[in-house]
Design an enzyme around this catalytic site. Structure first.
Site, PDB file in Angstrom:
ATOM      1  N   ASP A 144      50.545  36.178  86.025  1.00 11.59           N
ATOM      2  CA  ASP A 144      49.814  37.436  85.936  1.00 11.59           C
ATOM      3  C   ASP A 144      50.707  38.577  86.405  1.00 11.59           C
ATOM      4  O   ASP A 144      51.164  38.585  87.555  1.00 11.59           O
ATOM      5  CB  ASP A 144      48.541  37.380  86.781  1.00 11.59           C
ATOM      6  CG  ASP A 144      47.558  36.337  86.289  1.00 11.59           C
ATOM      7  OD1 ASP A 144      47.417  36.207  85.059  1.00 11.59           O
ATOM      8  OD2 ASP A 144      46.953  35.637  87.128  1.00 11.59           O
ATOM      9  N   LEU A 145      50.946  39.550  85.555  1.00  6.52           N
ATOM     10  CA  LEU A 145      51.879  40.637  85.838  1.00  6.52           C
ATOM     11  C   LEU A 145      51.485  41.390  87.100  1.00  6.52           C
ATOM     12  O   LEU A 145      50.369  41.906  87.214  1.00  6.52           O
ATOM     13  CB  LEU A 145      51.934  41.591  84.644  1.00  6.52           C
ATOM     14  CG  LEU A 145      52.873  42.799  84.790  1.00  6.52           C
ATOM     15  CD1 LEU A 145      54.315  42.342  84.905  1.00  6.52           C
ATOM     16  CD2 LEU A 145      52.707  43.758  83.601  1.00  6.52           C
ATOM     17  N   ASP A 146      52.428  41.465  88.047  1.00  5.84           N
ATOM     18  CA  ASP A 146      52.262  42.233  89.287  1.00  5.84           C
ATOM     19  C   ASP A 146      51.042  41.794  90.097  1.00  5.84           C
ATOM     20  O   ASP A 146      50.444  42.576  90.826  1.00  5.84           O
ATOM     21  CB  ASP A 146      52.169  43.742  88.991  1.00  5.84           C
ATOM     22  CG  ASP A 146      53.429  44.278  88.331  1.00  5.84           C
ATOM     23  OD1 ASP A 146      54.507  43.715  88.557  1.00  5.84           O
ATOM     24  OD2 ASP A 146      53.321  45.254  87.569  1.00  5.84           O
ATOM     25  N   GLU A 147      50.666  40.523  89.975  1.00  4.28           N
ATOM     26  CA  GLU A 147      49.491  40.002  90.682  1.00  4.28           C
ATOM     27  C   GLU A 147      49.854  38.929  91.695  1.00  4.28           C
ATOM     28  O   GLU A 147      48.974  38.374  92.349  1.00  4.28           O
ATOM     29  CB  GLU A 147      48.486  39.415  89.676  1.00  4.28           C
ATOM     30  CG  GLU A 147      47.827  40.436  88.761  1.00  4.28           C
ATOM     31  CD  GLU A 147      46.673  41.157  89.436  1.00  4.28           C
ATOM     32  OE1 GLU A 147      46.379  40.839  90.601  1.00  4.28           O
ATOM     33  OE2 GLU A 147      46.067  42.036  88.802  1.00  4.28           O
ATOM     34  N   GLY A 201      52.436  47.774  86.156  1.00  8.76           N
ATOM     35  CA  GLY A 201      53.088  47.980  84.874  1.00  8.76           C
ATOM     36  C   GLY A 201      54.202  49.008  84.916  1.00  8.76           C
ATOM     37  O   GLY A 201      54.839  49.232  85.943  1.00  8.76           O
TER      38      GLY A 201
END
EC number: 3.5.1.10
Length: 287
Positions: free
Chosen positions: A228-231, A203
């Protein structure tokens, strides 16, 4: 006359005869294998391979090689890519106010370190923000975005990507979260640089998060973009040691250097057909 070189990269369920079938097909088409890497993943039961080869005894094209290899690919259930090394991949760069990664990519492109064509640069900030950069005639698109206009702005970005025939989209510190729809549309061909050693400090403001935790190493991560954020599957990472003397601003400054080199490596490997997806991970055949 120098022979044309190609790269073939594929993954499939592991079974006997894969390498033999591929090698035989290349031999039958006048191919000479110059480099080969392979990996058998016992956890997933999948086999991964990258082959660089030259055609030395026949005249073929990517299209004819592709058509001939399709039967083998179907027999072994392969996910595969075949590309001529003479082709110059096209990329579209998305950037926000922080421009250090953009500047680095422009430099590496100009000196020939990254063999690619920058088909377009897209930013949610106006061209004046980058007035100190020589964009060398690269088309620049200012597409501001708000919560209300996000869908329209992303549709325009996708149109630019498709019109340019881009092989890869690079988020060079593009500080906007892509929608699920856009992430899906760019699946497997969009690389993001995250200013943290994932999976830690996801994040916003990860360097400030790291400073608050008193970490002794900071890093950066280049990964494929997913919903999926930063995944997304990680391609490359690097770190640098820090100490209690370093302020959050020091971490940001040191982190910029890490981000530049990590992103450039990930792009180079992707463009050279060295990265294969393995579920939520990647297999990277480095030099």
């Amino acid at each position: 006359m120098p022979s044309e070189e190609f790269t073939l990269a594929f993954s499939c369920p592991n079974r006997a005869g894969i390498v033999a079938a591929v090698s035989r097909h290349l031999y039958d088409n006048g191919g000479d294998i110059r480099e080969a890497h392979q990996f058998d993943d016992p956890e997933t039961g999948r086999f991964f391979m990258r082959v660089r080869f030259a055609i030395v005894e026949a005249v073929v094209t990517v299209q004819s090689l592709t058509a001939g290899f399709a039967t083998i690919a179907e027999r072994f259930g392969m996910d595969w890519r075949l590309a001529s090394r003479e082709a110059v991949p096209k990329i579209v760069i998305l950037v926000s106010r922080f421009d250090h990664c953009l500047a680095d990519l422009l430099y590496r492109w100009r000196i020939g370190e990254l063999r690619m064509e920058i088909a377009a640069i897209v930013s949610n900030h106006p061209r004046e923000v980058y007035a100190h950069h020589d964009l060398d005639g690269i088309p620049f698109h200012h597409l501001p975005v708000t919560k209300e206009t996000k869908a329209e702005q992303e549709a325009r970005i996708l149109a630019i990507v498709e019109e340019a025939g881009a092989d890869l989209v690079v988020l060079a510190r593009y500080m906007q979260i892509l929608s699920d729809e856009m992430s899906a549309a760019l699946s497997g061909r969009c690389i993001n640089i995250h200013h943290s050693f994932l999976p830690g400090f996801k994040g916003a403001k990860p360097y400030h998060q790291a400073h608050r935790r008193g970490v002794k190493l900071i890093g950066a991560t280049a990964h494929y973009v997913t919903a999926d954020l930063d995944e997304g599957p990680i391609i490359e990472q690097d770190v640098e040691r820090i100490s209690h003397h370093d302020s959050p601003d020091d971490l940001v400054r040191k982190g910029r250097d890490i981000e530049r080199r990590v992103l450039s490596r990930a792009i180079a490997w992707h463009l050279d057909n060295r990265v294969l997806l393995n579920g939520d991970k990647t297999v990277v055949f480095r030099d």
